[in-house]
Design a protein around this motif. Structure first.
Motif, PDB file in Angstrom:
ATOM      1  N   LYS A  29       4.525   8.599 -14.627  1.00 45.94           N
ATOM      2  CA  LYS A  29       3.709   9.819 -14.673  1.00 45.94           C
ATOM      3  C   LYS A  29       2.289   9.526 -14.227  1.00 45.94           C
ATOM      4  N   GLY A  30       1.749   8.405 -14.725  1.00 46.96           N
ATOM      5  CA  GLY A  30       0.402   8.037 -14.333  1.00 46.96           C
ATOM      6  C   GLY A  30       0.294   7.740 -12.850  1.00 46.96           C
ATOM      7  N   PHE A  31       1.278   7.019 -12.314  1.00 41.82           N
ATOM      8  CA  PHE A  31       1.258   6.704 -10.888  1.00 41.82           C
ATOM      9  C   PHE A  31       1.386   7.971 -10.058  1.00 41.82           C
ATOM     10  N   ALA A  32       2.257   8.878 -10.481  1.00 40.19           N
ATOM     11  CA  ALA A  32       2.435  10.140  -9.750  1.00 40.19           C
ATOM     12  C   ALA A  32       1.140  10.943  -9.721  1.00 40.19           C
ATOM     13  N   ASN A  33       0.412  10.963 -10.832  1.00 40.27           N
ATOM     14  CA  ASN A  33      -0.858  11.697 -10.880  1.00 40.27           C
ATOM     15  C   ASN A  33      -1.921  11.020 -10.029  1.00 40.27           C
ATOM     16  N   SER A  71       0.827  -1.208   0.000  1.00 42.10           N
ATOM     17  CA  SER A  71       0.000   0.000   0.000  1.00 42.10           C
ATOM     18  C   SER A  71       0.863   1.260   0.000  1.00 42.10           C
ATOM     19  N   PRO A  72       0.915   2.004  -1.096  1.00 46.27           N
ATOM     20  CA  PRO A  72       1.675   3.264  -1.101  1.00 46.27           C
ATOM     21  C   PRO A  72       1.148   4.262  -0.074  1.00 46.27           C
ATOM     22  N   ASP A  73      -0.146   4.204   0.234  1.00 43.57           N
ATOM     23  CA  ASP A  73      -0.732   5.170   1.160  1.00 43.57           C
ATOM     24  C   ASP A  73      -0.188   5.021   2.574  1.00 43.57           C
ATOM     25  N   THR A  74       0.051   3.792   3.007  1.00 41.95           N
ATOM     26  CA  THR A  74       0.501   3.572   4.388  1.00 41.95           C
ATOM     27  C   THR A  74       2.000   3.278   4.492  1.00 41.95           C
ATOM     28  N   ALA A  75       2.666   3.037   3.376  1.00 42.30           N
ATOM     29  CA  ALA A  75       4.098   2.712   3.401  1.00 42.30           C
ATOM     30  C   ALA A  75       4.932   3.926   3.806  1.00 42.30           C
ATOM     31  N   LYS A  76       6.053   3.652   4.447  1.00 43.54           N
ATOM     32  CA  LYS A  76       7.004   4.715   4.793  1.00 43.54           C
ATOM     33  C   LYS A  76       7.969   5.002   3.653  1.00 43.54           C
ATOM     34  N   ILE A  77       8.154   4.019   2.788  1.00 44.05           N
ATOM     35  CA  ILE A  77       9.074   4.147   1.671  1.00 44.05           C
ATOM     36  C   ILE A  77       8.531   3.325   0.501  1.00 44.05           C
ATOM     37  N   VAL A  78       8.798   3.806  -0.712  1.00 37.71           N
ATOM     38  CA  VAL A  78       8.350   3.106  -1.916  1.00 37.71           C
ATOM     39  C   VAL A  78       9.572   2.772  -2.761  1.00 37.71           C
ATOM     40  N   TYR A  79       9.741   1.502  -3.073  1.00 37.90           N
ATOM     41  CA  TYR A  79      10.821   1.047  -3.957  1.00 37.90           C
ATOM     42  C   TYR A  79      10.241   0.778  -5.339  1.00 37.90           C
ATOM     43  N   THR A  80      10.930   1.243  -6.375  1.00 38.06           N
ATOM     44  CA  THR A  80      10.384   1.128  -7.726  1.00 38.06           C
ATOM     45  C   THR A  80      11.450   0.694  -8.729  1.00 38.06           C
ATOM     46  N   PHE A  86      22.631  14.391 -13.541  1.00 38.38           N
ATOM     47  CA  PHE A  86      21.440  14.147 -14.357  1.00 38.38           C
ATOM     48  C   PHE A  86      21.314  12.654 -14.619  1.00 38.38           C
ATOM     49  N   TYR A  87      20.185  12.064 -14.180  1.00 36.12           N
ATOM     50  CA  TYR A  87      19.946  10.660 -14.477  1.00 36.12           C
ATOM     51  C   TYR A  87      18.499  10.492 -14.925  1.00 36.12           C
ATOM     52  N   PRO A  88      18.280  10.214 -16.203  1.00 33.38           N
ATOM     53  CA  PRO A  88      16.923  10.202 -16.763  1.00 33.38           C
ATOM     54  C   PRO A  88      16.179   8.908 -16.476  1.00 33.38           C
ATOM     55  N   SER A  89      15.320   8.931 -15.465  1.00 30.96           N
ATOM     56  CA  SER A  89      14.522   7.749 -15.157  1.00 30.96           C
ATOM     57  C   SER A  89      13.284   8.162 -14.360  1.00 30.96           C
ATOM     58  N   ASP A  90      12.531   7.164 -13.896  1.00 31.48           N
ATOM     59  CA  ASP A  90      11.201   7.408 -13.342  1.00 31.48           C
ATOM     60  C   ASP A  90      11.172   8.264 -12.085  1.00 31.48           C
ATOM     61  N   GLN A  91      12.263   8.313 -11.317  1.00 33.46           N
ATOM     62  CA  GLN A  91      12.253   9.111 -10.089  1.00 33.46           C
ATOM     63  C   GLN A  91      12.016  10.597 -10.375  1.00 33.46           C
ATOM     64  N   ALA A  92      12.241  11.008 -11.619  1.00 33.42           N
ATOM     65  CA  ALA A  92      12.081  12.418 -11.973  1.00 33.42           C
ATOM     66  C   ALA A  92      10.658  12.912 -11.757  1.00 33.42           C
ATOM     67  N   ASN A  93       9.676  12.021 -11.716  1.00 32.47           N
ATOM     68  CA  ASN A  93       8.278  12.426 -11.582  1.00 32.47           C
ATOM     69  C   ASN A  93       7.812  12.570 -10.136  1.00 32.47           C
ATOM     70  N   PHE A  94       8.736  12.435  -9.179  1.00 34.67           N
ATOM     71  CA  PHE A  94       8.335  12.446  -7.768  1.00 34.67           C
ATOM     72  C   PHE A  94       9.166  13.452  -6.977  1.00 34.67           C
ATOM     73  N   PRO A  95       8.515  14.253  -6.126  1.00 31.90           N
ATOM     74  CA  PRO A  95       9.242  15.287  -5.367  1.00 31.90           C
ATOM     75  C   PRO A  95      10.353  14.724  -4.487  1.00 31.90           C
ATOM     76  N   LYS A 104      -0.864  11.674  -6.104  1.00 31.88           N
ATOM     77  CA  LYS A 104      -0.176  12.954  -5.933  1.00 31.88           C
ATOM     78  C   LYS A 104      -0.031  13.334  -4.464  1.00 31.88           C
ATOM     79  N   GLN A 105      -1.096  13.252  -3.706  1.00 40.74           N
ATOM     80  CA  GLN A 105      -1.033  13.627  -2.289  1.00 40.74           C
ATOM     81  C   GLN A 105      -0.162  12.662  -1.500  1.00 40.74           C
ATOM     82  N   THR A 106      -0.286  11.379  -1.794  1.00 40.86           N
ATOM     83  CA  THR A 106       0.494  10.366  -1.076  1.00 40.86           C
ATOM     84  C   THR A 106       1.981  10.542  -1.300  1.00 40.86           C
ATOM     85  N   MET A 107       2.373  10.853  -2.543  1.00 45.42           N
ATOM     86  CA  MET A 107       3.787  10.850  -2.908  1.00 45.42           C
ATOM     87  C   MET A 107       4.470  12.211  -2.781  1.00 45.42           C
ATOM     88  N   LYS A 108       3.748  13.228  -2.354  1.00 42.85           N
ATOM     89  CA  LYS A 108       4.340  14.567  -2.335  1.00 42.85           C
ATOM     90  C   LYS A 108       5.488  14.689  -1.337  1.00 42.85           C
TER      91      LYS A 108
END
Length: 316
Positions: free
Chosen positions: A193-197, A55-64, A255-264, A200-204
């Motif tokens: 991008k879709g997951f971040a949208n 659950s991303p909502d209750t997790a303290k950390i998200v690995y991707t 600069f490292y172009p990957s998915d982490q770029a979409n998350f604060p 949004k509140q959970t991952m900010k």
């Protein structure tokens, strides 16, 4: 090599078609349920299907990590995270290499029209058609061409890292972590991008660690976005340098172009090699048939560190 890693290499190393991705989704779902995690598949833009474990909502950390496979290319994607100029120049060279045949075809079509007695307007129109058709074909080959059959580093290494962390976490810690396998990273980070949208509140303000190309190289780079900087000390304690690996925590100028770029609070993780003089960090081989380097020790290092980081987050 763990059992899940063996199975991924034997059955799921190529994950490009809808059928291949569906088979991999079923496999991750079965592993997750076997380990006691909830698992869902979330839809994203451009048909992306992200696999969410926990659950991303209750997790303290998200690995991707992204699980999609790129098209095979005649030249590697050469990445130099600490030297953007070299990276940019290399990308420009690739563009020139790709489009030289297109411009040659445009010129040839113009010449043929001229010899056939066509008016200049007709010749120009034919040239434009050839140009756009050629550009579309090249872009299609890059995005949707034949799959690279060798994906050890990009990104089977990230996928197997997540699976091994899932299995290695103590049962009492598993509700503190979520895992997301992103789709369509190679097409333009559409899955993340879709997951971040959607979250949004959970991952900010939630720490996200993204493993992308982590099996080829002994210089381990952690690229932190601004929101992740408060966690830098905990990350450094969890992933300490040793006699084998040099760990670098970078907060700017990288600069490292990957998915982490979409998350604060995103952190991109990559394994890199050094030139003989040690003045350039680089990644090569990926996107080609030479992407076969898979150092198991790298994965073990990241798995052990990821488990330690969960404990660090508890103490924070």
């Amino acid at each position: 090599m763990t059992q899940t890693t063996k199975e991924v290499f034997e059955k799921y190393e190529v994950r490009k078609t809808k059928k291949q991705k569906s088979a991999f989704i079923d496999y991750v779902t079965s592993v997750a349920k076997e380990q006691g995690y909830a698992c869902t598949t979330e839809q994203g833009p451009m048909g992306a299907r992200n696999i969410v474990v926990g659950s991303p909502d209750t997790a303290k950390i998200v690995y991707t990590a992204h699980y999609d496979t790129c098209a095979v290319m005649p030249f590697p994607n050469f990445i130099t995270p600490k030297n953007f100029l070299i990276y940019l120049l290399y990308q420009l060279v690739i563009v020139l290499f790709v489009y030289v045949p297109v411009f040659a075809a445009v010129y040839l079509s113009y010449v043929v029209c001229a010899f056939a007695g066509a008016s200049e307007g007709v010749a120009l129109a034919v040239g434009e058609i050839v140009l756009f058709a050629g550009m579309f074909l090249m872009l299609w080959l890059i995005a949707a061409g034949p799959a690279n059959k060798h994906t050890a580093n990009d990104n089977t290494s990230g996928v197997t890292t997540l699976l091994d962390i899932m299995c290695a976490l103590p049962e009492e810690k598993r509700n503190e972590v979520a895992f997301v396998f992103f789709d369509l990273e190679e097409m333009g980070l559409f899955g993340s991008k879709g997951f971040a949208n959607n979250h949004k509140q959970t991952m900010k303000d939630k720490l996200l660690i993204n493993f992308d190309c982590v099996s080829d190289g002994d210089h381990l780079l952690f690229v932190l976005k601004k929101g992740a900087i408060p966690h830098a000390a905990a990350i450094e304690r969890a992933f300490p340098s040793d006699e084998t690996y040099t760990v670098e925590i970078a907060t700017k100028g990288v600069f490292y172009p990957s998915d982490q770029a979409n998350f604060p609070c995103g952190v991109g993780v990559a394994a890199l090699n050094k030139t003989k003089r040690g003045n350039l960090l680089y990644m090569n081989r990926i996107h080609t048939k030479h992407d076969t380097v898979y150092h198991e020790k790298n994965i073990e290092f990241f798995v052990q560190g990821a488990v330690r980081l969960v404990c660090e987050m508890d103490e924070a």
